[in-house]
Scaffold this active site. Structure first.
Site, PDB file in Angstrom:
ATOM      1  N   GLU A 238       7.666   0.981   5.067  1.00  0.00           N
ATOM      2  CA  GLU A 238       7.122  -0.058   5.939  1.00  0.00           C
ATOM      3  C   GLU A 238       7.330  -1.396   5.242  1.00  0.00           C
ATOM      4  O   GLU A 238       7.132  -1.511   4.022  1.00  0.00           O
ATOM      5  CB  GLU A 238       5.617   0.193   6.142  1.00  0.00           C
ATOM      6  CG  GLU A 238       4.919  -0.847   6.998  1.00  0.00           C
ATOM      7  CD  GLU A 238       3.423  -0.561   7.210  1.00  0.00           C
ATOM      8  OE1 GLU A 238       2.825   0.183   6.386  1.00  0.00           O
ATOM      9  OE2 GLU A 238       2.857  -1.084   8.173  1.00  0.00           O
TER      10      GLU A 238
ATOM     11  N   HIS B 121       3.967   7.098   3.919  1.00  0.00           N
ATOM     12  CA  HIS B 121       4.907   5.981   3.756  1.00  0.00           C
ATOM     13  C   HIS B 121       4.430   5.067   2.641  1.00  0.00           C
ATOM     14  O   HIS B 121       3.288   5.163   2.179  1.00  0.00           O
ATOM     15  CB  HIS B 121       5.091   5.193   5.059  1.00  0.00           C
ATOM     16  CG  HIS B 121       3.872   4.470   5.566  1.00  0.00           C
ATOM     17  ND1 HIS B 121       3.006   5.005   6.480  1.00  0.00           N
ATOM     18  CD2 HIS B 121       3.383   3.237   5.282  1.00  0.00           C
ATOM     19  CE1 HIS B 121       2.049   4.135   6.748  1.00  0.00           C
ATOM     20  NE2 HIS B 121       2.244   3.045   6.027  1.00  0.00           N
TER      21      HIS B 121
ATOM     22  N   HIS C  19       0.832  -1.208   0.000  1.00  0.00           N
ATOM     23  CA  HIS C  19       0.000   0.000   0.000  1.00  0.00           C
ATOM     24  C   HIS C  19       0.862   1.252   0.000  1.00  0.00           C
ATOM     25  O   HIS C  19       2.051   1.199   0.311  1.00  0.00           O
ATOM     26  CB  HIS C  19      -0.984   0.041   1.184  1.00  0.00           C
ATOM     27  CG  HIS C  19      -0.346   0.036   2.549  1.00  0.00           C
ATOM     28  ND1 HIS C  19      -0.082  -1.120   3.230  1.00  0.00           N
ATOM     29  CD2 HIS C  19       0.070   1.052   3.355  1.00  0.00           C
ATOM     30  CE1 HIS C  19       0.460  -0.819   4.404  1.00  0.00           C
ATOM     31  NE2 HIS C  19       0.579   0.486   4.503  1.00  0.00           N
TER      32      HIS C  19
HETATM   33 CO    CO Z   1       1.102   1.269   6.328  1.00  0.00          CO
END
Ligand code: CO
Length: 134
Positions: A130, A79, A7
């Site tokens: 991440e 992020h 994502h």
């Molecule tokens: Co995230």
């Protein structure tokens, strides 16, 4: 080592407005808000055919998103999340290469119920990364 883009997370100053814009203007499939008190955020997932967008909105007093929105009042990309098969192996490889893992270096359970780690943006072209064990 890294796999799919899981994502892209966007911090938003107005969650309802962001959801309405993606639903109506972009015709996207927008999920329901989920409060994540452990992470200090309310999240909404937008499902795209090849990945997801994750809206982040501050929740509670000490939200990690609050400072970001102060610096970026219109919102912005917070992020990106890459999938890995083995998060501990990924962490060890990264720390051996000199990259900094945020926090105590131990994976936490992220918004999808899977182990995640964050990497220092200064080590990755100014982008908070991440890693999620898929
Ligand atoms: Co995230």
């Amino acid at each position: 080592m890294i796999g799919r883009l899981n994502h892209v997370a966007i911090a938003v100053p107005d969650l309802d407005a962001a959801c309405a814009q993606y639903r109506e203007a972009l015709g996207a499939s927008v999920g329901a808000p989920q409060d994540e008190p452990d992470h200090g955020v309310t999240v909404v997932f937008v499902d795209l055919p090849n990945t997801k967008i994750e809206f982040l909105y501050p929740l509670g007093e000490n939200s990690p998103i609050a400072g970001f929105l102060e610096k970026n009042p219109a919102g912005g990309i917070h992020h990106i999340c890459y999938e890995v098969d083995d998060i501990l192996a990924a962490r060890d490889r990264l720390t051996e290469s000199g990259a900094r893992v945020l926090g105590d270096g131990e994976p936490k359970i992220g918004a999808h119920g899977k182990p995640v780690l964050f990497l220092h943006p200064k080590d990755f072209a100014g982008t908070l990364v991440e890693l999620e064990q898929a």
